[in-house]
Design an enzyme around this catalytic site. Structure first.
Site, PDB file in Angstrom:
ATOM      1  N   ASN A   1     -38.925 -64.597  22.913  1.00 21.92           N
ATOM      2  CA  ASN A   1     -40.168 -65.320  23.282  1.00 21.92           C
ATOM      3  C   ASN A   1     -41.559 -64.663  22.482  1.00 21.92           C
ATOM      4  OD1 ASN A   1     -42.850 -65.790  24.881  1.00 21.92           O
ATOM      5  ND2 ASN A   1     -41.581 -66.872  26.121  1.00 21.92           N
TER       6      ASN A   1
ATOM      7  N   LYS B   1     -44.217 -63.048  24.978  1.00 17.27           N
ATOM      8  CA  LYS B   1     -43.582 -61.750  25.827  1.00 17.27           C
ATOM      9  C   LYS B   1     -43.595 -60.558  24.743  1.00 17.27           C
ATOM     10  CE  LYS B   1     -40.789 -63.845  29.273  1.00 17.27           C
ATOM     11  NZ  LYS B   1     -39.325 -64.073  30.003  1.00 17.27           N
TER      12      LYS B   1
ATOM     13  N   ASP C   1     -27.021 -66.085  27.978  1.00 12.54           N
ATOM     14  CA  ASP C   1     -26.781 -67.391  28.911  1.00 12.54           C
ATOM     15  C   ASP C   1     -27.739 -66.714  30.228  1.00 12.54           C
ATOM     16  OD1 ASP C   1     -25.303 -68.929  27.290  1.00 12.54           O
ATOM     17  OD2 ASP C   1     -23.635 -68.385  28.296  1.00 12.54           O
TER      18      ASP C   1
ATOM     19  N   ASP D   1     -37.191 -61.262  33.383  1.00  9.45           N
ATOM     20  CA  ASP D   1     -37.005 -62.623  33.641  1.00  9.45           C
ATOM     21  C   ASP D   1     -38.064 -63.007  34.502  1.00  9.45           C
ATOM     22  OD1 ASP D   1     -35.347 -64.989  33.204  1.00  9.45           O
ATOM     23  OD2 ASP D   1     -34.830 -64.849  35.397  1.00  9.45           O
ATOM     24  N   SER D   2     -38.808 -63.978  34.141  1.00  8.97           N
ATOM     25  CA  SER D   2     -40.068 -64.127  35.010  1.00  8.97           C
ATOM     26  C   SER D   2     -40.107 -65.582  35.012  1.00  8.97           C
ATOM     27  CB  SER D   2     -41.203 -63.602  34.032  1.00  8.97           C
ATOM     28  OG  SER D   2     -41.268 -63.851  32.801  1.00  8.97           O
TER      29      SER D   2
ATOM     30  N   GLY E   1     -46.981 -70.086  27.946  1.00  9.54           N
ATOM     31  CA  GLY E   1     -46.523 -70.646  29.221  1.00  9.54           C
ATOM     32  C   GLY E   1     -47.486 -71.611  29.981  1.00  9.54           C
ATOM     33  N   TYR E   2     -47.378 -71.245  31.480  1.00 13.69           N
ATOM     34  CA  TYR E   2     -48.301 -71.916  32.460  1.00 13.69           C
ATOM     35  C   TYR E   2     -49.596 -71.456  32.409  1.00 13.69           C
ATOM     36  CZ  TYR E   2     -43.708 -73.527  33.869  1.00 13.69           C
ATOM     37  OH  TYR E   2     -42.467 -74.367  33.885  1.00 13.69           O
ATOM     38  N   ASP E   3     -49.938 -70.383  31.673  1.00 11.05           N
ATOM     39  CA  ASP E   3     -51.157 -69.574  31.780  1.00 11.05           C
ATOM     40  C   ASP E   3     -52.617 -70.420  31.817  1.00 11.05           C
ATOM     41  OD1 ASP E   3     -49.671 -67.183  31.779  1.00 11.05           O
ATOM     42  OD2 ASP E   3     -50.343 -66.627  30.097  1.00 11.05           O
TER      43      ASP E   3
ATOM     44  N   LYS F   1     -55.568 -59.393  30.852  1.00 14.00           N
ATOM     45  CA  LYS F   1     -54.294 -59.961  31.623  1.00 14.00           C
ATOM     46  C   LYS F   1     -53.187 -58.808  31.759  1.00 14.00           C
ATOM     47  CE  LYS F   1     -50.735 -63.486  30.539  1.00 14.00           C
ATOM     48  NZ  LYS F   1     -50.107 -64.130  29.598  1.00 14.00           N
TER      49      LYS F   1
END
Length: 196
Positions: free
Chosen positions: A10, A13, A40, A69-70, A153-155, A175
């Site tokens: 990513n 990230k 996976d 993992d987030s 992402g959802y930011d 941030k």
């Protein structure tokens, strides 16, 4: 250990990890640069998925590996999308479609509280029986219209009422100081320095 494999492809990230680790002279090698495919993530918890990713990268690279993992957890959706955040709208991964699905499911809900959650795992080697594990959470709410061009992402939809802005409106250093990933990484580095 001044060099780790980062078990992520990513770019958002990777950028955040580098911003936080470069000043500490800790180098991270993205697994993609080593030809390592993504692991996976079949598990139902963040910690299990992070551990699976770290062990996978470490086994192939034969180096210490770090994985996070987030995801975002909406209270009205009983914690969804949670571990499914990256693929909430299915394959291929798409921030735009994920956000659209989240907004659709939250339509008409009164409780728009949500939090980002992150677990970071560091393994010294693939079979490390004592992985370092740290977590962080960042609380806010989901808004209906995106704001800001930073982040990923959802930011753009993750609003912080106390700041009056979304995560995507924050400068990267601010941030990183406040975020779930920043908190988890600082806790992990403290454990590493303590020799835990």
């Amino acid at each position: 250990m001044k060099q780790f494999v980062l078990a992520s492809s990513n770019p958002g990230k990777l950028r955040e990890f580098r911003q936080m680790l470069d000043p500490l002279h800790i180098a991270i090698l993205p697994q993609s640069e080593l030809g390592i495919a993504e692991a996976d993530e079949p598990h139902g918890t963040f910690v299990e998925n992070a551990l699976a990713k770290a062990r996978h990268a470490s086994r192939i690279a034969r180096l210490p590996a770090m994985a996070d993992d987030s995801g975002i957890c909406a209270r009205a959706l009983n914690g969804e999308p949670g571990v499914h955040s990256a693929r909430f709208a299915g394959e291929p991964k798409s921030d735009e479609r994920n956000n659209a699905r989240l907004l659709e499911l939250l339509q008409g809900q009164e409780d728009l509280r949500a939090h980002y959650y992150c677990v970071i795992v560091l393994v010294r080697h693939a079979q490390d029986p004592e992985p370092l594990i740290a977590e962080g959470a960042w609380h806010g709410e989901i808004i209906a219209a995106p704001r800001g061009a930073n982040g990923f992402g959802y930011d753009p939809y993750f609003h912080l009422p106390e700041l009056g802005k979304t995560a995507a409106e924050m400068e990267p250093q601010h941030k990183n100081a406040a975020s779930h990933r920043g908190k988890a990484l600082r806790r992990l580095l403290a454990k590493l320095q303590e020799g835990v």
